[in-house]
Write a protein that holds these residues in place. Sequence first.
Motif, PDB file in Angstrom:
ATOM      1  N   TYR A  28      77.233  51.291 114.440  1.00 27.23           N
ATOM      2  CA  TYR A  28      77.978  51.737 115.486  1.00 27.23           C
ATOM      3  C   TYR A  28      78.475  53.124 114.972  1.00 27.23           C
ATOM      4  O   TYR A  28      78.718  54.034 115.805  1.00 27.23           O
ATOM      5  CB  TYR A  28      79.166  50.950 115.401  1.00 27.23           C
ATOM      6  CG  TYR A  28      80.425  51.187 116.494  1.00 27.23           C
ATOM      7  CD1 TYR A  28      80.455  51.303 117.751  1.00 27.23           C
ATOM      8  CD2 TYR A  28      81.583  51.950 115.841  1.00 27.23           C
ATOM      9  CE1 TYR A  28      81.607  51.889 118.416  1.00 27.23           C
ATOM     10  CE2 TYR A  28      82.672  52.458 116.584  1.00 27.23           C
ATOM     11  CZ  TYR A  28      82.463  52.335 117.983  1.00 27.23           C
ATOM     12  OH  TYR A  28      83.368  52.738 118.753  1.00 27.23           O
ATOM     13  N   ASP A  29      78.886  53.325 113.760  1.00 27.02           N
ATOM     14  CA  ASP A  29      79.346  54.653 113.428  1.00 27.02           C
ATOM     15  C   ASP A  29      78.308  56.071 113.339  1.00 27.02           C
ATOM     16  O   ASP A  29      78.447  56.812 113.767  1.00 27.02           O
ATOM     17  CB  ASP A  29      79.980  54.566 111.995  1.00 27.02           C
ATOM     18  CG  ASP A  29      80.995  53.857 111.715  1.00 27.02           C
ATOM     19  OD1 ASP A  29      81.901  53.518 112.778  1.00 27.02           O
ATOM     20  OD2 ASP A  29      81.436  53.439 110.314  1.00 27.02           O
ATOM     21  N   GLU A  86      78.693  61.107 131.140  1.00 27.27           N
ATOM     22  CA  GLU A  86      77.674  60.259 130.638  1.00 27.27           C
ATOM     23  C   GLU A  86      78.011  59.888 129.356  1.00 27.27           C
ATOM     24  O   GLU A  86      77.644  58.737 128.855  1.00 27.27           O
ATOM     25  CB  GLU A  86      76.362  61.100 130.683  1.00 27.27           C
ATOM     26  CG  GLU A  86      75.140  60.263 130.356  1.00 27.27           C
ATOM     27  CD  GLU A  86      73.770  61.132 130.342  1.00 27.27           C
ATOM     28  OE1 GLU A  86      72.835  60.892 129.584  1.00 27.27           O
ATOM     29  OE2 GLU A  86      73.738  61.877 131.306  1.00 27.27           O
ATOM     30  N   LEU A  87      78.478  60.819 128.438  1.00 22.69           N
ATOM     31  CA  LEU A  87      78.437  60.549 126.878  1.00 22.69           C
ATOM     32  C   LEU A  87      79.532  59.718 126.832  1.00 22.69           C
ATOM     33  O   LEU A  87      79.543  58.478 126.007  1.00 22.69           O
ATOM     34  CB  LEU A  87      78.986  61.739 126.211  1.00 22.69           C
ATOM     35  CG  LEU A  87      77.377  62.624 125.823  1.00 22.69           C
ATOM     36  CD1 LEU A  87      77.839  63.908 125.299  1.00 22.69           C
ATOM     37  CD2 LEU A  87      76.642  61.894 125.351  1.00 22.69           C
ATOM     38  N   ALA A  88      80.753  59.638 127.674  1.00 17.92           N
ATOM     39  CA  ALA A  88      81.774  58.838 127.498  1.00 17.92           C
ATOM     40  C   ALA A  88      81.473  57.422 127.846  1.00 17.92           C
ATOM     41  O   ALA A  88      82.047  56.277 127.117  1.00 17.92           O
ATOM     42  CB  ALA A  88      82.925  59.049 128.324  1.00 17.92           C
ATOM     43  N   ARG A  91      79.487  56.098 124.925  1.00 15.91           N
ATOM     44  CA  ARG A  91      80.562  55.528 123.984  1.00 15.91           C
ATOM     45  C   ARG A  91      81.242  54.165 124.269  1.00 15.91           C
ATOM     46  O   ARG A  91      81.157  53.211 123.499  1.00 15.91           O
ATOM     47  CB  ARG A  91      81.573  56.574 123.642  1.00 15.91           C
ATOM     48  CG  ARG A  91      82.416  56.376 122.688  1.00 15.91           C
ATOM     49  CD  ARG A  91      83.622  57.228 122.611  1.00 15.91           C
ATOM     50  NE  ARG A  91      83.371  58.751 122.598  1.00 15.91           N
ATOM     51  CZ  ARG A  91      83.275  59.288 121.779  1.00 15.91           C
ATOM     52  NH1 ARG A  91      83.458  59.112 120.442  1.00 15.91           N
ATOM     53  NH2 ARG A  91      82.696  60.817 121.781  1.00 15.91           N
ATOM     54  N   GLN A  92      81.727  53.808 125.541  1.00 12.35           N
ATOM     55  CA  GLN A  92      82.109  52.558 125.830  1.00 12.35           C
ATOM     56  C   GLN A  92      81.258  51.769 125.905  1.00 12.35           C
ATOM     57  O   GLN A  92      81.455  50.410 125.390  1.00 12.35           O
ATOM     58  CB  GLN A  92      82.676  52.919 127.206  1.00 12.35           C
ATOM     59  CG  GLN A  92      83.901  53.547 127.473  1.00 12.35           C
ATOM     60  CD  GLN A  92      84.217  53.822 129.060  1.00 12.35           C
ATOM     61  OE1 GLN A  92      83.456  53.662 129.856  1.00 12.35           O
ATOM     62  NE2 GLN A  92      85.590  54.204 129.137  1.00 12.35           N
ATOM     63  N   ALA A  93      79.957  52.076 126.189  1.00 10.10           N
ATOM     64  CA  ALA A  93      79.019  50.628 126.264  1.00 10.10           C
ATOM     65  C   ALA A  93      78.487  50.325 124.556  1.00 10.10           C
ATOM     66  O   ALA A  93      78.404  49.292 124.439  1.00 10.10           O
ATOM     67  CB  ALA A  93      77.523  51.342 126.643  1.00 10.10           C
ATOM     68  N   LEU A  94      78.469  51.395 123.771  1.00 14.16           N
ATOM     69  CA  LEU A  94      78.561  51.244 122.216  1.00 14.16           C
ATOM     70  C   LEU A  94      79.452  50.290 121.774  1.00 14.16           C
ATOM     71  O   LEU A  94      79.544  49.374 120.934  1.00 14.16           O
ATOM     72  CB  LEU A  94      78.339  52.775 121.660  1.00 14.16           C
ATOM     73  CG  LEU A  94      78.148  52.510 120.137  1.00 14.16           C
ATOM     74  CD1 LEU A  94      76.710  52.153 119.821  1.00 14.16           C
ATOM     75  CD2 LEU A  94      78.185  53.919 119.483  1.00 14.16           C
ATOM     76  N   ALA A  99      81.523  44.935 119.809  1.00 10.80           N
ATOM     77  CA  ALA A  99      82.288  43.850 119.906  1.00 10.80           C
ATOM     78  C   ALA A  99      81.523  42.754 120.315  1.00 10.80           C
ATOM     79  O   ALA A  99      81.996  41.646 119.638  1.00 10.80           O
ATOM     80  CB  ALA A  99      83.362  44.172 121.165  1.00 10.80           C
ATOM     81  N   ALA A 100      80.461  42.556 121.096  1.00 10.86           N
ATOM     82  CA  ALA A 100      79.916  41.516 121.491  1.00 10.86           C
ATOM     83  C   ALA A 100      79.044  41.028 120.097  1.00 10.86           C
ATOM     84  O   ALA A 100      78.820  39.805 119.792  1.00 10.86           O
ATOM     85  CB  ALA A 100      78.898  41.846 122.520  1.00 10.86           C
TER      86      ALA A 100
END
Length: 172
Positions: A28-29, A86-88, A91-94, A99-100
């Motif tokens: 993730y990082d 698009e990058l935001a 980031r949210q999808a990541l 979390a999943a």
Amino acid sequence: MSTSYQQLLQEAYDQKRAGKKKQLQAAYDRELAEITGLEQAADRQARESATRLTSGAQGQALLTMDNQLRGDLTAISQARNAEAAELAARRQALARDLAAQLEQVQAESDYEEAMALYQLSREQDSQQAQTQKAMAALLAQAGDFSLYGALYGLTQEQIRRLEEHYRAQQAQ
């Protein structure tokens, strides 16, 4: 169940779970750093494009170029805003994926740990039952059938009959 075995098993699963979570966090990082780099590059490109337009405009007739300059700056801003959105979203999808995946690691680890603890408990219960049966057999050789009664759910009447039978066998 032996607390030491249970504790060792739980510690092993805690370490395994922590390792998996650490790997997911590292991935993730890395992805987050890549997104941040893309955002910085997009900001830099937008600033450079705007600077080129405005510096070129200063050397020419500013009034005739003003409308074109505004249009070009608006296009640059819109492109930057679209890329930022698009990058935001990325980031949210990541973050959702992390979390999943963490939830899945936790659930799988909890299940594996529960199954291992269950198996350990069964093995220890089996060993305990064998020990109790051996003790019941020893007591029965001395005429005491109370432990057989406890192990097999015998009534007092059934235990009394066993004891009578034992005494009759001993009298012969």
